[in-house]
Design a protein around this motif. Sequence first.
Motif, PDB file in Angstrom:
ATOM      1  N   ASN A  11      55.658 127.336  91.615  1.00  0.00           N
ATOM      2  CA  ASN A  11      55.243 127.113  92.992  1.00  0.00           C
ATOM      3  C   ASN A  11      56.270 127.662  93.969  1.00  0.00           C
ATOM      4  O   ASN A  11      57.480 127.524  93.763  1.00  0.00           O
ATOM      5  N   VAL A  38      50.724 132.410  99.899  1.00  0.00           N
ATOM      6  CA  VAL A  38      50.549 131.903  98.539  1.00  0.00           C
ATOM      7  C   VAL A  38      49.114 132.132  98.102  1.00  0.00           C
ATOM      8  O   VAL A  38      48.211 132.380  98.919  1.00  0.00           O
ATOM      9  N   GLN A  90      51.773 123.152  94.638  1.00  0.00           N
ATOM     10  CA  GLN A  90      51.950 124.135  95.694  1.00  0.00           C
ATOM     11  C   GLN A  90      51.585 123.510  97.043  1.00  0.00           C
ATOM     12  O   GLN A  90      50.454 123.059  97.252  1.00  0.00           O
TER      13      GLN A  90
END
Length: 331
Positions: A11, A38, A90
């Motif tokens: 993450n 991300v 995350q």
Amino acid sequence: MDELRITTGGNVGPIDSSRIPRYAGAATFARLPRLDQVTRADVAVVGVPFDSGVSYRPGARFGANHVREASRLLRPYNPALSISPFERVQVADAGDMAVNPFNINEAIETIQQNALDLTHDGARLVTLGGDHTIALPLLRAASERAGEPVALLHFDAHLDTWDTYFGAEYTHGTPFRRAVEEGILDTEAISHVGTRGPLYGVKDLEDDRRFGFGIVTSSDVFRQGVDETVAKLRDRIGNRPLYVSIDIDVLDPAHAPGTGTPEAGGITSRELLEILRGLRGMNLIGADVVEVAPAYDHAEITGVAASHVAYDLVSLMADAISTNSTTGRLS
């Protein structure tokens, strides 16, 4: 400037503050990556800069960025919960929703749709307000995602179950009455925490009981203590899908001066954080922290408190997600 980030457990985490000073760079929540940096987010922190529903002091539209600035000092490990939330899951900052400040009905629809969009892949939201009007569309979205009415813990100095202000049904003092009327709350599992101060009349409390709310006042927290408060709340909620809505004015003005409707006699920031930590293991599906008004804040007192509250909410979600993925249990 290169963003030197801590990446653990696969993450992408916050900027490494041992290599880039905390006061430098973009002020995302806890210096986390933006959502567009991300590939996914298990927990998204999103701002709603909206305060057109306030009845007293305005300024909460600037609250989300104030909390982000105050969150620069947050660190990756949460010792109170023995968890590194950004390693477990995350977490990303989804930026701010763009809502119409001149049309409350349109703003509510926009917030609800944006919340649904952000949670389409199973992500959980921690929302930074904004005034408490935004809780209604967030609860609508949470209930839709859960597929059932949700439990609610509402931390606030005020009930926020009034009917109208100046004939308006949607204000920061009415969201939970509307939510009960719309059937999106499980009325066997809803409670206010930290309420205090004068009311318009005894009918306010009578209406509230009729809606199904339990009440734990700030005096109750003081006299009974955190552990008994947590035990009562856990017993009332059980394992139902839970939404937590936190008006920062639940704190005494000594701990949160930067808010629109302060009331004397509130709980401390320590009590609020300890109550939240006592919710560990519960089915927390969404949360908000609202009514931070930076124009009335001194030395980021309110912003710091709100940032730590949001951090503990993220930590609780990270713990629940990672525990469930390990055991195979769905929440």
